[in-house]
Design an enzyme around this catalytic site. Structure first.
Site, mmCIF file in Angstrom:
data_model
loop_
_atom_site.group_PDB
_atom_site.id
_atom_site.type_symbol
_atom_site.label_atom_id
_atom_site.label_comp_id
_atom_site.label_asym_id
_atom_site.label_seq_id
_atom_site.Cartn_x
_atom_site.Cartn_y
_atom_site.Cartn_z
ATOM 1 C CG HIS A 202 -3.856 35.694 -0.240
ATOM 2 N ND1 HIS A 202 -3.646 36.194 1.030
ATOM 3 C CD2 HIS A 202 -2.812 34.853 -0.491
ATOM 4 C CE1 HIS A 202 -2.532 35.685 1.528
ATOM 5 N NE2 HIS A 202 -2.010 34.859 0.631
ATOM 6 C CG ASP A 204 -0.883 30.782 -1.098
ATOM 7 O OD1 ASP A 204 -1.049 32.010 -1.016
ATOM 8 O OD2 ASP A 204 -0.464 30.077 -0.158
ATOM 9 C CG HIS A 259 -3.990 31.870 3.547
ATOM 10 N ND1 HIS A 259 -4.253 31.246 2.344
ATOM 11 C CD2 HIS A 259 -2.744 32.388 3.417
ATOM 12 C CE1 HIS A 259 -3.208 31.359 1.543
ATOM 13 N NE2 HIS A 259 -2.292 32.060 2.170
ATOM 14 N NE ARG A 269 2.371 35.480 10.721
ATOM 15 C CZ ARG A 269 2.189 34.213 11.071
ATOM 16 N NH1 ARG A 269 2.178 33.879 12.338
ATOM 17 N NH2 ARG A 269 2.001 33.271 10.155
#
Length: 330
Positions: A202, A204, A259, A269
């Site tokens: 996607h 941002d 990304h 993570r």
């Protein structure tokens, strides 16, 4: 510091029902991601170059206290270590709160749980079993990261030779700025599953995104020709994304970067992202000072509210700006 479990078993994340895999996940690790020292006198020009070529870069000498980073990460880990029944009390994310697996409301899923928060701390009513301590860590961290984001935007303006130099940063500093903050936790993926999508590809929609994560790999960015490269983790630095709105404000000179995150097989993570957005009523269009005759705007003018509504009604991987391009509209 509280430690998240490293056990990559389904029972550690029982509410994930769908494993998102893809066969087209060839990537390489690259050391060519721009690294920018904000104390470098030439950083304004390096920022412009990075935004034009990658839409993504890493910054050092950023001025955000390491103790603020560590404090918020500890609170995030403490929250995500709570039993699911406790975390669930902070959800659903409508629009703010705790969510898991489901990303948005259009069918996207991932190997992730998250807290989506308003940067106005008074709006964050439930933050686990230590809300005051969590709220303090959030406020301290967001204030420092917001200052850094505004400094970067002003250096960009210097590099673009546009005045006033706060033409971009004032959108984040505005009292009505529609900025949001996100904490993501990606549990270790089960060994039997490869190429597990933590968060799908996607861009941002906001102006700028400021990302920091623990020392765990998984983040990848797409290069212009469509190949993916892995971003080496660095828990002491910040990664900056150009958002869709900044791409429009620069009339396409800066590129919003696509990304994604792949789940790691060994470690959890935890990432912390500040999304710097303008006020809802702000009209987004290429800055006149960047337009040279006979250059024409590539985009129709829109308000941030209009674009945000369109973006949040789309799937993650869609080209959200396509609906606002002048060529598409003609």
């Amino acid at each position: 510091m509280v430690a998240l479990s490293t056990k990559p078993a389904i029972e550690q994340f029982p509410y994930i029902e769908t494993c998102c895999t893809t066969s087209a996940l060839f990537t390489s690790t690259s050391n060519s991601i721009p690294l920018i020292d904000l104390s470098n006198p030439d950083s304004k020009n390096l920022l412009v170059k990075a935004c034009e070529e990658f839409g993504f870069f890493k910054v050092i000498n950023h001025g955000v206290p390491l103790e603020s980073i560590s404090r918020l990460e500890s609170e995030a880990i403490r929250f995500f270590s709570l039993p699911f029944s406790e975390k669930e009390k902070s959800g659903p994310p409508s629009p703010f709160g705790y969510g898991n697996k489901c990303i948005g409301r259009n069918g996207d899923v991932g190997w992730v749980e998250y807290l989506l928060l308003n940067t106005n701390q008074d709006s964050n009513s439930s933050l686990g079993n230590n809300p005051d301590q969590f709220r303090f860590a959030l406020s301290e961290y967001i204030s420092a990261v917001k200052r850094m984001a505004c400094e970067i935007l002003e250096l960009m303006a210097d590099g673009l030779k546009i005045q006033p130099r706060n033409v971009l940063s004032k959108l984040l500093m505005d009292e009505q700025s529609d900025s949001v903050f996100r904490l993501n936790h990606y549990p270790p993926r089960p060994d039997r599953i490869s190429n597990l999508i933590g968060f799908g590809e996607h861009t941002d929609p906001q102006i700028i995104s400021v990302l920091r994560s623990n020392n765990t790999s998984g983040l990848q960015i797409s290069l212009r020709e469509g190949s993916w490269i892995s971003v080496p983790p660095d828990e002491d630095s910040f990664f900056i994304n150009v958002g869709d709105s900044l791409q429009v404000l620069t009339n396409g000179r800066f590129k919003s970067v696509k990304h994604r995150v792949l789940a790691n097989s060994l470690k959890s993570r935890v990432s912390m992202i500040y999304f710097g957005g303008p006020p809802l009523s702000e009209r987004i269009a290429p800055l006149p000072s960047l337009m040279k005759n006979p250059e024409q705007s590539l985009y129709k003018e829109f308000t941030w509210f209009e674009y945000k509504r369109s973006a949040y009604n789309s799937r993650l991987a869609e080209n959200r700006l396509m609906h606002f391009e002048r060529i598409a509209a003609s």
